[in-house]
Scaffold this active site. Structure first.
Site, PDB file in Angstrom:
ATOM      1  N   ARG A   1      46.654 -26.986  58.345  1.00  0.00           N
ATOM      2  CA  ARG A   1      47.111 -28.333  58.694  1.00  0.00           C
ATOM      3  C   ARG A   1      48.063 -28.351  59.890  1.00  0.00           C
ATOM      4  O   ARG A   1      48.063 -29.289  60.682  1.00  0.00           O
ATOM      5  CB  ARG A   1      47.837 -28.969  57.499  1.00  0.00           C
ATOM      6  CG  ARG A   1      46.906 -29.444  56.406  1.00  0.00           C
ATOM      7  CD  ARG A   1      47.695 -29.787  55.173  1.00  0.00           C
ATOM      8  NE  ARG A   1      48.569 -28.674  54.784  1.00  0.00           N
ATOM      9  CZ  ARG A   1      49.340 -28.665  53.716  1.00  0.00           C
ATOM     10  NH1 ARG A   1      49.379 -29.715  52.930  1.00  0.00           N
ATOM     11  NH2 ARG A   1      50.085 -27.625  53.426  1.00  0.00           N
TER      12      ARG A   1
ATOM     13  N   LYS B   1      40.336 -14.215  44.775  1.00  0.00           N
ATOM     14  CA  LYS B   1      40.908 -14.471  43.455  1.00  0.00           C
ATOM     15  C   LYS B   1      42.145 -15.358  43.615  1.00  0.00           C
ATOM     16  O   LYS B   1      42.729 -15.344  44.705  1.00  0.00           O
ATOM     17  CB  LYS B   1      41.254 -13.161  42.771  1.00  0.00           C
ATOM     18  CG  LYS B   1      42.550 -12.513  43.307  1.00  0.00           C
ATOM     19  CD  LYS B   1      43.030 -11.407  42.417  1.00  0.00           C
ATOM     20  CE  LYS B   1      44.467 -11.087  42.739  1.00  0.00           C
ATOM     21  NZ  LYS B   1      45.017  -9.935  42.072  1.00  0.00           N
TER      22      LYS B   1
ATOM     23  N   HIS C   1      39.076  -7.032  46.470  1.00  0.00           N
ATOM     24  CA  HIS C   1      39.234  -6.006  47.507  1.00  0.00           C
ATOM     25  C   HIS C   1      39.194  -4.589  46.955  1.00  0.00           C
ATOM     26  O   HIS C   1      38.961  -3.644  47.688  1.00  0.00           O
ATOM     27  CB  HIS C   1      40.487  -6.255  48.364  1.00  0.00           C
ATOM     28  CG  HIS C   1      41.762  -6.044  47.632  1.00  0.00           C
ATOM     29  ND1 HIS C   1      42.353  -7.024  46.895  1.00  0.00           N
ATOM     30  CD2 HIS C   1      42.551  -4.966  47.518  1.00  0.00           C
ATOM     31  CE1 HIS C   1      43.454  -6.542  46.351  1.00  0.00           C
ATOM     32  NE2 HIS C   1      43.599  -5.302  46.718  1.00  0.00           N
TER      33      HIS C   1
ATOM     34  N   LYS D   1      37.180  -0.403  48.490  1.00  0.00           N
ATOM     35  CA  LYS D   1      37.863   0.873  48.698  1.00  0.00           C
ATOM     36  C   LYS D   1      36.859   2.018  48.760  1.00  0.00           C
ATOM     37  O   LYS D   1      35.864   2.032  48.053  1.00  0.00           O
ATOM     38  CB  LYS D   1      38.880   1.111  47.575  1.00  0.00           C
ATOM     39  CG  LYS D   1      40.055   0.153  47.690  1.00  0.00           C
ATOM     40  CD  LYS D   1      41.173   0.535  46.787  1.00  0.00           C
ATOM     41  CE  LYS D   1      42.349  -0.403  46.957  1.00  0.00           C
ATOM     42  NZ  LYS D   1      43.148  -0.112  48.145  1.00  0.00           N
TER      43      LYS D   1
ATOM     44  N   HIS E   1      40.046  -6.824  38.873  1.00  0.00           N
ATOM     45  CA  HIS E   1      40.042  -5.447  39.363  1.00  0.00           C
ATOM     46  C   HIS E   1      39.688  -4.406  38.293  1.00  0.00           C
ATOM     47  O   HIS E   1      38.805  -3.579  38.499  1.00  0.00           O
ATOM     48  CB  HIS E   1      41.408  -5.072  39.943  1.00  0.00           C
ATOM     49  CG  HIS E   1      41.920  -6.034  40.966  1.00  0.00           C
ATOM     50  ND1 HIS E   1      41.112  -6.565  41.954  1.00  0.00           N
ATOM     51  CD2 HIS E   1      43.144  -6.566  41.165  1.00  0.00           C
ATOM     52  CE1 HIS E   1      41.843  -7.373  42.712  1.00  0.00           C
ATOM     53  NE2 HIS E   1      43.061  -7.401  42.252  1.00  0.00           N
TER      54      HIS E   1
HETATM   55  P1  NAP Z   1      49.859 -19.241  51.694  1.00  0.00           P
HETATM   56  O1  NAP Z   1      50.677 -18.234  52.419  1.00  0.00           O
HETATM   57  O2  NAP Z   1      50.551 -20.310  50.921  1.00  0.00           O
HETATM   58  O3  NAP Z   1      48.919 -19.933  52.771  1.00  0.00           O
HETATM   59  C1  NAP Z   1      48.159 -21.067  52.505  1.00  0.00           C
HETATM   60  C2  NAP Z   1      47.448 -21.493  53.768  1.00  0.00           C
HETATM   61  O4  NAP Z   1      46.661 -22.652  53.483  1.00  0.00           O
HETATM   62  C3  NAP Z   1      48.368 -21.852  54.911  1.00  0.00           C
HETATM   63  O5  NAP Z   1      47.783 -21.415  56.111  1.00  0.00           O
HETATM   64  C4  NAP Z   1      48.393 -23.382  54.863  1.00  0.00           C
HETATM   65  O6  NAP Z   1      48.731 -23.870  56.133  1.00  0.00           O
HETATM   66  C5  NAP Z   1      46.948 -23.664  54.448  1.00  0.00           C
HETATM   67  N1  NAP Z   1      46.753 -24.946  53.794  1.00  0.00           N
HETATM   68  C6  NAP Z   1      47.425 -25.451  52.730  1.00  0.00           C
HETATM   69  N2  NAP Z   1      46.968 -26.689  52.427  1.00  0.00           N
HETATM   70  C7  NAP Z   1      45.995 -26.965  53.308  1.00  0.00           C
HETATM   71  C8  NAP Z   1      45.143 -28.084  53.519  1.00  0.00           C
HETATM   72  N3  NAP Z   1      45.223 -29.193  52.767  1.00  0.00           N
HETATM   73  N4  NAP Z   1      44.238 -28.033  54.513  1.00  0.00           N
HETATM   74  C9  NAP Z   1      44.136 -26.934  55.297  1.00  0.00           C
HETATM   75  N5  NAP Z   1      44.915 -25.841  55.152  1.00  0.00           N
HETATM   76  C10 NAP Z   1      45.838 -25.858  54.174  1.00  0.00           C
HETATM   77  O7  NAP Z   1      48.853 -18.567  50.681  1.00  0.00           O
HETATM   78  P2  NAP Z   1      48.237 -17.066  50.720  1.00  0.00           P
HETATM   79  O8  NAP Z   1      49.199 -16.154  50.043  1.00  0.00           O
HETATM   80  O9  NAP Z   1      47.800 -16.743  52.093  1.00  0.00           O
HETATM   81  O10 NAP Z   1      47.002 -17.208  49.729  1.00  0.00           O
HETATM   82  C11 NAP Z   1      45.819 -17.919  50.045  1.00  0.00           C
HETATM   83  C12 NAP Z   1      44.797 -17.722  48.930  1.00  0.00           C
HETATM   84  O11 NAP Z   1      44.460 -16.351  48.822  1.00  0.00           O
HETATM   85  C13 NAP Z   1      45.326 -18.126  47.550  1.00  0.00           C
HETATM   86  O12 NAP Z   1      44.258 -18.638  46.795  1.00  0.00           O
HETATM   87  C14 NAP Z   1      45.794 -16.815  46.957  1.00  0.00           C
HETATM   88  O13 NAP Z   1      45.768 -16.827  45.540  1.00  0.00           O
HETATM   89  C15 NAP Z   1      44.733 -15.888  47.527  1.00  0.00           C
HETATM   90  N6  NAP Z   1      45.202 -14.491  47.609  1.00  0.00           N
HETATM   91  C16 NAP Z   1      46.270 -14.165  48.394  1.00  0.00           C
HETATM   92  C17 NAP Z   1      46.670 -12.832  48.499  1.00  0.00           C
HETATM   93  C18 NAP Z   1      47.818 -12.427  49.384  1.00  0.00           C
HETATM   94  O14 NAP Z   1      48.025 -11.220  49.547  1.00  0.00           O
HETATM   95  N7  NAP Z   1      48.559 -13.346  49.956  1.00  0.00           N
HETATM   96  C19 NAP Z   1      45.973 -11.844  47.799  1.00  0.00           C
HETATM   97  C20 NAP Z   1      44.873 -12.206  47.005  1.00  0.00           C
HETATM   98  C21 NAP Z   1      44.503 -13.536  46.927  1.00  0.00           C
HETATM   99  P3  NAP Z   1      49.308 -25.377  56.375  1.00  0.00           P
HETATM  100  O15 NAP Z   1      50.436 -25.552  55.421  1.00  0.00           O
HETATM  101  O16 NAP Z   1      49.696 -25.403  57.809  1.00  0.00           O
HETATM  102  O17 NAP Z   1      48.173 -26.267  56.085  1.00  0.00           O
END
Ligand code: NAP
Length: 491
Positions: free
Chosen positions: A51, A149, A179, A183, A241
């Site tokens: 966004r 996930k 992921h 591996k 996992h």
């Molecule tokens: P995050 O840091 O909160 O990032 C969320 C992203 O989504 C931001 O870029 C945000 O940017 C965008 N976003 C939020 N609302 C939006 C909307 N309405 N339209 C378009 N973009 C939007 O979350 P994350 O940790 O990267 O995780 C993302 C997903 O991956 C989650 O489902 C999480 O469970 C999964 N996951 C993450 C990890 C990890 O290592 N982080 C590992 C496994 C799985 P804006 O606010 O600018 O829109």
């Protein structure tokens, strides 16, 4: 030894959530590595979408910082970084409104090329994104969707999520990432099992005593408390996992390495798991929650100090004795354990063979240990097969346990790609072998749901363990009751 690099065809990767944590720490660095390795052909693009209003130049700055922070210095080449950043573009798009969709459509253009939409956003907006992609005519024959996930928090929500994306994408277009499956060791498990005559004949209850799968973390909830407290170790780690690893150890040889052949076999394993319910959950599972203790010699707070709900009974540790009701595995327990704030960060699979049927060595035979195959997923990926040999030299016959070591960290050095690197490009290749199919995810929940319900209906509380220990003592008792011990997993 260096790995072979085969370029993939031209693509556009659209990363929804391109400014988030996952994109910053994993996706951008992984794509950079593949770019630097020469696997991404000219013309391929990576488009961040979120966004926030941001120009492409600012997004490139964000990506440059991500590389500086998350890529090893010696692997950062200035020219590679510049040419990688030149592939990047940014489009401000809101999943929940019309904002940015026309611009994204214009940016993507009309060319018929592979398009991967990576949903690095919370699952609550998967449906909005899939709907708008479709409404805007952005889903084509060669479009793919990648989701992360958690895929649901129980069977019903997983089904709902799968239905939401399944409304617009065919199953062969949907890539559910776990992921762990990317591996090196996990793929090597398949090669060891199916490319060697050695293992297949002994891969069964007649020769294997039991299997242990450990995924241990040293970290606590690290700012993810809100998410974690609703999930716990069973949903966060076991449902995906650990069960995926169990499937790869236990599955029958597939007819081929083709995605559906492998996934059919994994599905059969999930469906053969002995149900754990309120009648058995107390005997075959242990729940734990860490309290304050020490990690690497430093004092660390307890779980309840790190989250909002001070009365939370969410488990940060779980141990399970799982059984697979098939001819191959009858009577062979699969002990699973995972937890946070354990003494070392280690993920491994231990296949413990049975002792030899008869000791021909008399007293010297007391030194014999049953063979053990250890597949290490992290930290240093590798495979060790323990075997007994004669201790060299004169004197009486003595024996010793040695490990045939196939440690990839030594063999492949810096060339071994990160799991995300392999998986991101498998999406472009259209190869789903290392991705979970819808029915697999749902079958895993079908086994997990009654187990969680069993905890609730029997009010099975978490046993507290000190941060920096191997979990509650009940977990040791779980395996020792069967006359076995946990393998000492060193990080
Ligand atoms: P995050 O840091 O909160 O990032 C969320 C992203 O989504 C931001 O870029 C945000 O940017 C965008 N976003 C939020 N609302 C939006 C909307 N309405 N339209 C378009 N973009 C939007 O979350 P994350 O940790 O990267 O995780 C993302 C997903 O991956 C989650 O489902 C999480 O469970 C999964 N996951 C993450 C990890 C990890 O290592 N982080 C590992 C496994 C799985 P804006 O606010 O600018 O829109």
């Amino acid at each position: 030894m260096s790995s072979q690099v085969i370029p993939v065809e031209e693509f556009d990767y659209v990363v929804f959530g391109g400014t988030g944590d996952l994109a910053e720490r994993k996706l951008i660095p992984a794509l950079y590595h593949r770019h630097a390795a020469g696997q991404i052909v000219d013309g391929s693009r990576i488009i961040g979408a979120a966004r926030s209003d941001m120009a492409t130049e600012a997004y490139r700055d964000f990506a440059r910082k991500a590389l500086e922070e998350h890529v090893r210095r010696d692997l950062l080449d200035a020219a590679d970084v510049d040419s990688f950043l030149a592939r990047l573009a940014y489009c401000a798009v809101d999943a929940k409104s019309d904002k940015g969709w026309a611009e994204l459509k214009a940016l993507l253009g009309d060319e018929d090329r592979v398009r991967a939409y990576y949903l690095a956003v919370g699952p609550s907006i998967f449906g909005d994104i899939a709907d708008r992609l479709d409404q805007n005519g952005l889903i084509r024959e060669r479009s793919r969707l990648v989701i992360e996930k958690p895929i649901g928090k129980d069977l019903a929500s997983a089904r709902a999520l799968n239905a939401v994306v399944g409304k617009h994408f065919r199953e062969d277009q949907i890539f559910r990432i776990d992921h762990y499956l990317g591996k090196e060791t996990v793929q090597n498990l398949m090669v060891l099992r199916f490319a060697n005559a050695l293992y297949q004949p002994v891969w069964n209850a007649a020769h294997i005593d039991h299997v242990q799968i450990t995924v241990a973390e040293t970290i606590g909830v690290e700012g993810r408390g809100d998410y974690y407290d609703k999930s716990g170790a069973i949903r966060d780690m076991v449902q995906n996992h650990l069960l995926q690893l169990l499937c790869l150890v236990a599955m029958e040889p597939p007819a081929s390495i083709e995605a559906n052949a492998v996934r059919d076999e994994k599905l059969k394993v999930l469906r053969s798991l002995k149900p754990v319910d309120q009648d058995t959950v107390g005997q075959v599972t242990v729940r734990g929650q860490y309290k304050a203790g020490a990690a690497h010699g430093e004092a660390v707070p307890g779980y309840l100090d790190e989250i909002e709900d001070k009365g939370s009974d969410t488990e940060t540790f779980v141990a399970i004795k799982a059984e697979i009701e098939t001819w191959r595995w009858a009577g062979v327990p699969f002990y699973l354990r995972t937890g946070k704030r354990l003494p070392s960060r280690v993920s491994e699979i231990v296949v413990q063979f049975k002792p030899v049927p008869h000791n021909v060595f008399g007293k010297a035979g007391a030194e014999m240990h049953p063979n053990r195959l250890i597949l290490r997923l992290q930290p240093d990926e590798g495979v060790r097969q323990s075997i007994m040999i004669k201790d060299p030299g004169p004197g009486g016959l003595r024996m010793r346990d040695v490990a045939l070591d196939m440690t990839f960290a030594e063999n492949f050095e810096a060339d071994a790609p990160d799991a995300y690197e392999r998986l991101l490009l498998d999406v472009i290749r259209g190869n789903q072998t290392l991705f979970m199919r819808r029915d697999e995810v749902e079958a895993a929940w079908e086994w997990i749901d009654p187990l969680i319900d069993g905890w609730a209906s029997t009010a099975q509380k978490t046993a507290k363990y000190t941060a920096g220990s191997w979990g509650p003592t009940a977990s040791i008792a779980l395996i020792e009751r069967d006359g076995r011990t946990w393998h000492e997993a060193e990080g």
